[in-house]
Design an enzyme around this catalytic site. Structure first.
Site: not given
Ligand code: PGA
Length: 228
Positions: A9-10, A89, A91, A158, A194
């Site tokens: 959910w970030k 992750h 990010e 990912e 995605s």
């Molecule tokens: P996304 O994100 O499904 O919005 O591409 C995946 C993630 O960052 O784990």
């Protein structure tokens, strides 16, 4: 093993949004469903999740205890009811400059606290275009995974260029990368980037793909429940 579906959910929801989303997630007989809210929402989300749905964290401190202002350690996450934590992750690797050393330490701390680890690996668009995907992933795994391999380790493949972009690799590409990962570590591999209810079927047909890490689509209950 049941297929694993993880909702990341970030840093997107308010508390009331997180609670209402948590209430709407349906349990599944065929999948292990995990939701990863923000740290500050974990306790309240845990209270409203339907039975069988697991709680995960989006990150864990590289420290285990003590004077580390603002950090949250693996033992605290376990204590509050988490079964999983995402580690490494992209990010965090990119924006918070997390290194492979940090990630290696976090994996070990989580394992000691009996938290299952969802380790994210994946290549940038530039590396993808240069055909370096497998090389990049080999290095990411070699630098962070301990021997013997933790039984509670899950790898999330990912591709960074697929995250939040609406772009996805082909099923063949994902299958090839999973085979590469499994040649290095025998852990289950899930795909992220995605994923939505329209494209999840493409990857579900890959026998070695053991589930999904889902960002954007996990915030829409009707989408997430369709994938479940
Ligand atoms: P996304 O994100 O499904 O919005 O591409 C995946 C993630 O960052 O784990």
């Amino acid at each position: 093993m049941k297929r694993l579906l993880v909702g990341n959910w970030k840093m997107i929801l308010t508390l009331s949004q997180a609670i209402s989303l948590a209430k709407s997630i349906l349990p599944s007989e065929n999948h292990e469903v995990v939701v990863c809210p923000s740290f500050i929402h974990l306790s309240q989300v845990r209270e409203v999740l339907q039975s069988g749905i697991k709680l995960g964290a989006q990150n864990v401190s590289r420290e285990t205890f003590g004077a580390f202002t603002g950090d949250i350690c693996a033992e605290q996450l376990k204590d509050i009811g988490c079964e999983y934590t995402i580690i490494g992750h992209s990010e965090r690797r990119i924006k918070e400059k997390e290194t492979n050393t940090d990630i290696h330490i976090k994996l070990n701390n989580a394992n000691k606290a009996k938290l299952k680890q969802i380790l994210c690996v994946g290549e940038t668009l530039e590396e993808y275009n240069l055909g370096m995907t497998e090389e990049v992933i080999q290095k990411q795994l070699a630098d962070v995974v301990s021997t013997p391999i933790h039984e509670s380790l899950v790898i999330a493949y990912e591709p960074i260029w697929a995250i939040g972009s609406g772009l996805i690799p082909t099923a063949k590409e994902v299958e090839r990368v999973i085979a590469k990962i499994n040649a290095i570590v025998p852990s289950p591999v899930i795909y992220g980037g995605s994923v939505d209810s329209k494209n999840s079927g493409i990857f579900s047909e890959i026998p070695s793909c053991k589930g999904f890490l889902i960002g954007g689509a996990s915030l829409k209950p009707e989408e997430f429940n369709k994938i479940i």
